[in-house]
Design a protein around this motif. Sequence first.
Motif, PDB file in Angstrom:
ATOM      1  N   LEU A   1      -9.622  -4.884  -6.883  1.00 57.52           N
ATOM      2  CA  LEU A   1      -8.686  -4.655  -7.982  1.00 57.52           C
ATOM      3  C   LEU A   1      -7.996  -3.303  -7.883  1.00 57.52           C
ATOM      4  O   LEU A   1      -6.822  -3.161  -8.228  1.00 57.52           O
ATOM      5  CB  LEU A   1      -9.418  -4.769  -9.317  1.00 57.52           C
ATOM      6  CG  LEU A   1      -9.905  -6.174  -9.691  1.00 57.52           C
ATOM      7  CD1 LEU A   1     -10.839  -6.120 -10.879  1.00 57.52           C
ATOM      8  CD2 LEU A   1      -8.716  -7.085 -10.002  1.00 57.52           C
ATOM      9  N   ASN A   2      -8.708  -2.294  -7.404  1.00 55.81           N
ATOM     10  CA  ASN A   2      -8.162  -0.946  -7.368  1.00 55.81           C
ATOM     11  C   ASN A   2      -7.182  -0.718  -6.218  1.00 55.81           C
ATOM     12  O   ASN A   2      -6.610   0.373  -6.100  1.00 55.81           O
ATOM     13  CB  ASN A   2      -9.285   0.081  -7.286  1.00 55.81           C
ATOM     14  CG  ASN A   2     -10.052   0.191  -8.592  1.00 55.81           C
ATOM     15  OD1 ASN A   2      -9.556  -0.211  -9.635  1.00 55.81           O
ATOM     16  ND2 ASN A   2     -11.260   0.710  -8.535  1.00 55.81           N
ATOM     17  N   ARG A   3      -6.996  -1.729  -5.372  1.00 54.17           N
ATOM     18  CA  ARG A   3      -6.013  -1.581  -4.298  1.00 54.17           C
ATOM     19  C   ARG A   3      -4.603  -1.426  -4.849  1.00 54.17           C
ATOM     20  O   ARG A   3      -3.732  -0.864  -4.196  1.00 54.17           O
ATOM     21  CB  ARG A   3      -6.087  -2.788  -3.356  1.00 54.17           C
ATOM     22  CG  ARG A   3      -7.320  -2.775  -2.467  1.00 54.17           C
ATOM     23  CD  ARG A   3      -7.459  -4.069  -1.682  1.00 54.17           C
ATOM     24  NE  ARG A   3      -8.695  -4.076  -0.915  1.00 54.17           N
ATOM     25  CZ  ARG A   3      -9.245  -5.155  -0.377  1.00 54.17           C
ATOM     26  NH1 ARG A   3      -8.640  -6.328  -0.517  1.00 54.17           N
ATOM     27  NH2 ARG A   3     -10.374  -5.085   0.295  1.00 54.17           N
ATOM     28  N   ASN A   4      -4.376  -1.954  -6.045  1.00 58.26           N
ATOM     29  CA  ASN A   4      -3.074  -1.811  -6.683  1.00 58.26           C
ATOM     30  C   ASN A   4      -3.261  -0.950  -7.933  1.00 58.26           C
ATOM     31  O   ASN A   4      -3.612  -1.440  -8.995  1.00 58.26           O
ATOM     32  CB  ASN A   4      -2.498  -3.175  -7.055  1.00 58.26           C
ATOM     33  CG  ASN A   4      -1.034  -3.072  -7.478  1.00 58.26           C
ATOM     34  OD1 ASN A   4      -0.645  -2.110  -8.146  1.00 58.26           O
ATOM     35  ND2 ASN A   4      -0.245  -4.053  -7.090  1.00 58.26           N
ATOM     36  N   GLN A   5      -3.040   0.362  -7.781  1.00 60.01           N
ATOM     37  CA  GLN A   5      -3.299   1.297  -8.871  1.00 60.01           C
ATOM     38  C   GLN A   5      -2.380   1.054 -10.063  1.00 60.01           C
ATOM     39  O   GLN A   5      -2.752   1.307 -11.206  1.00 60.01           O
ATOM     40  CB  GLN A   5      -3.141   2.743  -8.383  1.00 60.01           C
ATOM     41  CG  GLN A   5      -3.741   3.781  -9.325  1.00 60.01           C
ATOM     42  CD  GLN A   5      -5.231   3.564  -9.550  1.00 60.01           C
ATOM     43  OE1 GLN A   5      -5.986   3.308  -8.621  1.00 60.01           O
ATOM     44  NE2 GLN A   5      -5.660   3.662 -10.803  1.00 60.01           N
ATOM     45  N   PHE A   6      -1.184   0.529  -9.800  1.00 60.62           N
ATOM     46  CA  PHE A   6      -0.271   0.218 -10.899  1.00 60.62           C
ATOM     47  C   PHE A   6      -0.885  -0.808 -11.839  1.00 60.62           C
ATOM     48  O   PHE A   6      -0.838  -0.673 -13.059  1.00 60.62           O
ATOM     49  CB  PHE A   6       1.064  -0.302 -10.357  1.00 60.62           C
ATOM     50  CG  PHE A   6       1.992  -0.812 -11.427  1.00 60.62           C
ATOM     51  CD1 PHE A   6       2.730   0.065 -12.209  1.00 60.62           C
ATOM     52  CD2 PHE A   6       2.111  -2.184 -11.667  1.00 60.62           C
ATOM     53  CE1 PHE A   6       3.575  -0.407 -13.214  1.00 60.62           C
ATOM     54  CE2 PHE A   6       2.950  -2.668 -12.665  1.00 60.62           C
ATOM     55  CZ  PHE A   6       3.686  -1.774 -13.433  1.00 60.62           C
ATOM     56  N   HIS A   7      -1.497  -1.847 -11.263  1.00 61.33           N
ATOM     57  CA  HIS A   7      -2.124  -2.875 -12.077  1.00 61.33           C
ATOM     58  C   HIS A   7      -3.333  -2.328 -12.831  1.00 61.33           C
ATOM     59  O   HIS A   7      -3.566  -2.672 -13.994  1.00 61.33           O
ATOM     60  CB  HIS A   7      -2.558  -4.054 -11.197  1.00 61.33           C
ATOM     61  CG  HIS A   7      -1.413  -4.859 -10.674  1.00 61.33           C
ATOM     62  ND1 HIS A   7      -1.552  -5.773  -9.650  1.00 61.33           N
ATOM     63  CD2 HIS A   7      -0.100  -4.894 -11.030  1.00 61.33           C
ATOM     64  CE1 HIS A   7      -0.370  -6.336  -9.402  1.00 61.33           C
ATOM     65  NE2 HIS A   7       0.516  -5.808 -10.230  1.00 61.33           N
ATOM     66  N   VAL A   8      -4.106  -1.457 -12.170  1.00 62.39           N
ATOM     67  CA  VAL A   8      -5.258  -0.839 -12.829  1.00 62.39           C
ATOM     68  C   VAL A   8      -4.808  -0.046 -14.047  1.00 62.39           C
ATOM     69  O   VAL A   8      -5.367  -0.171 -15.147  1.00 62.39           O
ATOM     70  CB  VAL A   8      -6.024   0.076 -11.856  1.00 62.39           C
ATOM     71  CG1 VAL A   8      -7.132   0.837 -12.586  1.00 62.39           C
ATOM     72  CG2 VAL A   8      -6.609  -0.739 -10.710  1.00 62.39           C
ATOM     73  N   ASN A   9      -3.790   0.782 -13.857  1.00 65.28           N
ATOM     74  CA  ASN A   9      -3.287   1.603 -14.962  1.00 65.28           C
ATOM     75  C   ASN A   9      -2.732   0.728 -16.082  1.00 65.28           C
ATOM     76  O   ASN A   9      -2.915   1.020 -17.265  1.00 65.28           O
ATOM     77  CB  ASN A   9      -2.207   2.559 -14.462  1.00 65.28           C
ATOM     78  CG  ASN A   9      -2.761   3.613 -13.531  1.00 65.28           C
ATOM     79  OD1 ASN A   9      -3.959   3.914 -13.562  1.00 65.28           O
ATOM     80  ND2 ASN A   9      -1.908   4.178 -12.687  1.00 65.28           N
ATOM     81  N   LEU A  10      -2.047  -0.340 -15.706  1.00 63.57           N
ATOM     82  CA  LEU A  10      -1.459  -1.229 -16.698  1.00 63.57           C
ATOM     83  C   LEU A  10      -2.546  -1.864 -17.578  1.00 63.57           C
ATOM     84  O   LEU A  10      -2.424  -1.886 -18.816  1.00 63.57           O
ATOM     85  CB  LEU A  10      -0.638  -2.310 -15.994  1.00 63.57           C
ATOM     86  CG  LEU A  10       0.158  -3.282 -16.881  1.00 63.57           C
ATOM     87  CD1 LEU A  10       1.478  -3.639 -16.216  1.00 63.57           C
ATOM     88  CD2 LEU A  10      -0.639  -4.562 -17.142  1.00 63.57           C
ATOM     89  N   ILE A  11      -3.604  -2.364 -16.974  1.00 57.60           N
ATOM     90  CA  ILE A  11      -4.664  -3.010 -17.744  1.00 57.60           C
ATOM     91  C   ILE A  11      -5.417  -1.983 -18.582  1.00 57.60           C
ATOM     92  O   ILE A  11      -5.786  -2.263 -19.739  1.00 57.60           O
ATOM     93  CB  ILE A  11      -5.628  -3.774 -16.819  1.00 57.60           C
ATOM     94  CG1 ILE A  11      -4.875  -4.881 -16.073  1.00 57.60           C
ATOM     95  CG2 ILE A  11      -6.788  -4.353 -17.612  1.00 57.60           C
ATOM     96  CD1 ILE A  11      -4.142  -5.854 -16.976  1.00 57.60           C
TER      97      ILE A  11
END
Length: 295
Positions: free
Chosen positions: A180-190
């Motif tokens: 999941l953390n490979r895409n930091q944008f998605h992590v920050n968004l969630i």
Amino acid sequence: MQKSKYLVANERDALWGLTISTVGYDEVEAGEPYPTRGHADGYYFQMEAGRILQEYQILYLIEGEGFFRSDHVKDAHLKPGDIFILFPGEWHSYGPLPGKRWKSYWIGFKGRNMDDRVQGGFLSAERPIHPIGFSMSIVDLYEEALQAAMEEAAYSQQLLAGIVNHLIGMMYSLERNIILNRNQFHVNLINKARLRIREALESDLTIQQVANELGVSYSNFRKLFKEFTGISPALYQQDLRLQRAKEMLSTTSLSIKEIAYQLNFDSPDYFSSKFRNKTGMKPSQFRQSTQKQAE
């Protein structure tokens, strides 16, 4: 160098849900024979021929490189930081590549705790290798298991079962977070979405509004949120509101009707239904139980 212990479990131990048969550590220099000697009957194998076990084993390669083969995996490369799982009844073979060192831990076990995870699709023989990287916490769990096995104190089976469950849970969590953390944008968004939902439990904030504020479509937001947390954003919001409701029932004199509307449930009846589904009690029963505990 090898450290290992083979254990015996009784019928009562099996009722615990997991019994442990072996715990060990292997350290082999490049060019030395593998597997190392000293394994109990049924565990030693030739790499060319492989073997079939009637238990699970979870192995952690902390140094070196190797190969893995099984009924479901033709030929896979093992690298430091890989955990790989052996499944009962599944032919397999593994070991160091030529000219490579090999340092690994292993634990062998069986029981319905693990069977349930396989049946639930969390773990499978089709994907037995889990690249989690080097984790000192994982190493510590294996070392703790080795120590417990060597001491073999009373009820050590229950202690070891707890360590194995912790190990599997940590492995699963580490791997999922790496993905999941490979895409930091998605992590920050969630993370922003979860904070926004938490801060607005007593407002009429909708999940559609959260998605709009974050600049993503509702369908994509819902998919990402569920992938990250395991539940939909609407259910996440509802569960948090029910948690808040329990706090309000325990610490305030607000009526059930007032709590229902303050937390933006459609009606007191709808609130009571959801609360009972979640807790097994009506809101009034929950309030009575907490008041008795305080007496």
